[in-house]
Design an enzyme around this catalytic site. Structure first.
Site, mmCIF file in Angstrom:
data_model
loop_
_atom_site.group_PDB
_atom_site.id
_atom_site.type_symbol
_atom_site.label_atom_id
_atom_site.label_comp_id
_atom_site.label_asym_id
_atom_site.label_seq_id
_atom_site.Cartn_x
_atom_site.Cartn_y
_atom_site.Cartn_z
ATOM 1 N N SER A 1 31.290 38.603 47.888
ATOM 2 C CA SER A 1 31.425 39.921 48.501
ATOM 3 C C SER A 1 30.068 40.427 48.948
ATOM 4 O O SER A 1 29.036 40.089 48.359
ATOM 5 C CB SER A 1 32.030 40.912 47.499
ATOM 6 O OG SER A 1 31.951 42.242 47.977
ATOM 7 N N TYR B 1 32.101 44.357 39.285
ATOM 8 C CA TYR B 1 32.582 43.555 40.410
ATOM 9 C C TYR B 1 31.416 42.923 41.161
ATOM 10 O O TYR B 1 31.442 41.723 41.473
ATOM 11 C CB TYR B 1 33.391 44.446 41.345
ATOM 12 C CG TYR B 1 33.887 43.768 42.604
ATOM 13 C CD1 TYR B 1 34.968 42.894 42.564
ATOM 14 C CD2 TYR B 1 33.292 44.020 43.840
ATOM 15 C CE1 TYR B 1 35.441 42.286 43.715
ATOM 16 C CE2 TYR B 1 33.758 43.412 44.993
ATOM 17 C CZ TYR B 1 34.828 42.548 44.924
ATOM 18 O OH TYR B 1 35.287 41.947 46.064
#
Length: 260
Positions: free
Chosen positions: A151, A166
């Site tokens: 990401s 995350y």
């Protein structure tokens, strides 16, 4: 297994895509893109009916052999059973896309140890377990394409959708990919990552208030959020046999919102 009347793909290889059950997710779009490139498709998802639905949809659209199986990617026995089913029913596994993942917007000062572990279990442990089960066969056959879903949050330090847990988990996948690329390169296996920015998926839908989303889009040079196809097309490119000289690379798919 969904097995149309058309012959098996010219690649004579299968691609495994984890977490591909979501109707509007990157995983399902990736399954379609890989099938369009000639791969037979195995979908592994914690939701068996969703996995089977993706498999049916891909088979009907592209005329390749498909299989949808259920597995919790954090459970080594479940992973082994699922991959064994793929090996028994489809062509040899030539590509693996570690797409299964979960996110969390929880701020670091509020995150519990349990939530931190849950984020790492699915995103990192899951990718490790599936890769550990599939990579030896790739190396033995002298061909493999492994792609990890990281990401932009891992590269810029959050600030997009997920929180610190995350971002840390997705950053771990970058290190995993790069180190594994060095190990497996001599065996003909490439290992790469993609780092999407703000993508319109089931995960982000409805979780961003309109004002925040508008502000984020205003910071994207291309002037829009990304689509699942934007990501899937890059993954399919990395999974081609011809992409054999690309390994240890991270492809940023963010419309220019993060340039480095």
């Amino acid at each position: 297994m969904t097995s149309p009347s058309t012959p098996s793909s010219p690649l004579s290889r299968s691609a495994v895509v984890t977490g591909a059950g979501s109707p509007r997710g990157i995983g399902r779009a990736t399954a379609h893109a890989l099938a369009a490139g000639g791969y037979d498709i195995a979908v592994i998802d914690i939701d068996e009916s969703a996995a089977e639905d993706t498999a049916r949809e891909v088979a009907g659209t592209h005329g390749v052999r498909t299989l949808g199986v259920a597995a919790d990617v954090t459970d080594p026995e479940a992973v082994d059973t699922a991959v064994a089913a793929v090996e028994a029913e489809l062509t040899p596994i030539g590509a693996l896309v570690n797409n299964a993942g979960i996110t969390s917007p929880t701020r670091f000062l509020d995150v519990s140890a349990e939530e931190w572990d849950r984020i790492f279990d699915v995103n990192v442990r899951g990718s490790f377990l599936v890769t550990r089960r599939i990579a030896p066969g790739m190396a033995e056959r002298g061909f493999g394409r492994i792609v990890h879903l990281s990401s932009v949050s891992a590269e810029r330090g959050g600030g997009v959708f997920g929180g610190v847990a995350y971002s840390a988990a997705k950053a771990a996948l970058l290190g995993f990919s790069r180190a594994l690329a060095r190990e497996l390169g001599p065996s003909g296996v490439t290992v790469n990552s993609v780092a999407p920015g703000l993508i319109d998926t089931d995960i982000t839908a409805g979780r961003l208030d309109p004002e925040r989303k508008a502000a984020m889009v205003a910071d994207i040079p291309m002037g829009r959020t990304g689509t699942v196809t934007d990501v899937a097309d890059v993954i399919a490119f990395l999974a081609r046999p011809e992409s054999e000289y690309l390994t240890g690379v991270t492809y940023d798919i963010n419309g220019g919102s993060h340039i480095h």
